[in-house]
Design an enzyme around this catalytic site. Structure first.
Site, PDB file in Angstrom:
ATOM      1  N   GLN A 192       0.837  -1.209   0.000  1.00  0.00           N
ATOM      2  CA  GLN A 192       0.000   0.000   0.000  1.00  0.00           C
ATOM      3  C   GLN A 192       0.872   1.261   0.000  1.00  0.00           C
ATOM      4  OE1 GLN A 192      -3.074   0.719  -0.491  1.00  0.00           O
ATOM      5  NE2 GLN A 192      -3.829  -1.363  -0.641  1.00  0.00           N
ATOM      6  N   SER A 193       1.978   1.236  -0.713  1.00  0.00           N
ATOM      7  CA  SER A 193       2.892   2.371  -0.740  1.00  0.00           C
ATOM      8  C   SER A 193       2.275   3.600  -1.412  1.00  0.00           C
ATOM      9  CB  SER A 193       4.164   1.960  -1.499  1.00  0.00           C
ATOM     10  OG  SER A 193       4.925   3.106  -1.824  1.00  0.00           O
ATOM     11  N   ASN A 194       2.278   4.718  -0.692  1.00  0.00           N
ATOM     12  CA  ASN A 194       1.851   5.990  -1.291  1.00  0.00           C
ATOM     13  C   ASN A 194       2.885   6.468  -2.297  1.00  0.00           C
ATOM     14  OD1 ASN A 194      -0.460   6.380   0.511  1.00  0.00           O
ATOM     15  ND2 ASN A 194       1.093   6.661   2.095  1.00  0.00           N
TER      16      ASN A 194
END
Ligand SMILES: *Cc1c(COP(=O)(O)O)cnc(C)c1O
Length: 319
Positions: free
Chosen positions: A71-73
């Site tokens: 879930q890396s921004n």
């Protein structure tokens, strides 16, 4: 001239948080809205990418590659920047492909990024491998560092501090989420260069205090030569509070749940479960402990991340 492509929505506004301040009976509270920097829902990576994408373009690259959590921004915004500026994008993500992509991962796919799945301890090897393969195939890959945190990316936050100083808002403290250190390093260097006399305090998301202090000091020192004469920052000049990092990266606990709920309920503001939720939990705890003087002004620098609220895992844990 430092290469930069301007696409961020700047300056980001600074807003008071009167209802939260009253509820906490605390010091004066402000928020700087770097969740509103533009580029695929915004966040702190937009400022870094203005410099990283410019460097990639100048190098004649055709592909951006980077790595991060599922879930890396950072990966979501890198994928969006690649789409916007006509690069291919390859992301090495740690984890296994879920049955149903949600939140940041879904957005990565919409931006057309190619995803390579890795187990944690093979992430960096796989990244190097991918880079070398692309080179061998005649491509021109550009490696966007983890979290966008090298001396190029950190420039985004050097100039963010200049922007903040130009907004003429006084605050005694700047508080924000710190992890790969680029935001922190830029703010520390910017504070030095643009004479911010308040204190710059990073709340560590996932690193022990000494590790993050060393990383930020090194990166701020490296970045200084991009701006002018070399400045050496010592680790003990970097303020880090790592009291809230213990549960580990991406683990939502009661304190993050509380900060997310309070910001939402009193200010209509959304925090994210991984970064700003945790740093705001630290802020709330420090206020309740009387760490700040009542007459001080605290600026919470919102770094974004809200798409993760819609990750399946966090929806379950927040509802
Ligand atoms: C990446 C990120 C951070 C941490 O910034 P670093 O420069 O990596 O320390 C904080 N908040 C959000 C929402 C992020 O995505």
């Amino acid at each position: 001239m430092i290469p930069r492509i301007r696409f961020a929505h700047l300056p980001t506004p600074i807003e008071p948080m009167p209802r939260l301040e009253k509820a906490l009976n605390g010091p004066h509270l402000l928020v700087k809205r770097d969740d509103q920097t533009g580029l695929a829902f915004g966040g702190n990576k937009t400022r870094k990418l203005e410099f990283l994408v410019a460097e990639a373009q100048a190098a004649g690259a055709d592909t951006l590659i980077s790595a991060g959590a599922l879930q890396s921004n950072h990966c979501r915004q890198t994928a969006a920047a690649a789409a916007k500026f006509g690069f291919e994008c390859i992301l090495v993500l740690v984890g296994e492909p879920p049955a149903q992509a949600s939140a940041n991962l879904l957005l990565d796919q919409l931006f057309g990024a190619k995803i390579i799945w890795a187990v944690k301890n093979q992430r960096d090897a796989l990244l190097t491998d991918t880079f070398d393969k692309l080179l061998a195939q005649g491509h021109k890959p550009y490696l966007v560092p983890y979290g966008g945190s090298n001396s190029t990316g950190a420039l985004g936050y050097v100039f963010a501090m200049e922007e903040f100083m130009g907004q003429g808002v006084k605050s005694d403290w700047v508080i924000f989420a710190s992890s790969s250190g680029g935001t922190h390093a830029g703010l520390v260097l910017g504070a030095h260069l643009f004479n911010y006399f308040g204190r710059v305090l990073g709340i560590s998301i996932d690193e022990p205090q000494a590790v993050l202090q060393r990383r930020v000091a090194t990166l701020a020192s490296e970045t200084s030569v991009r701006m002018g004469p070399h400045i050496e920052f010592a680790p003990d000049q970097v303020l880090v509070n790592a009291d809230y990092a213990t549960p580990g990266y991406g683990i939502l606990t009661d304190v993050e749940r509380e900060s997310i709920q309070l910001f939402a309920k009193y200010e209509g503001l959304l925090l994210d479960p991984v970064y700003t939720g945790r740093s705001a939990a630290g802020l709330l705890d420090l206020i309740r402990k009387g760490f700040f003087k009542k007459e001080e002004t605290i600026l919470f620098w919102h770094t974004g991340g809200q798409p993760a609220l819609f990750a399946e895992k966090y929806q379950r844990e927040l509802a």
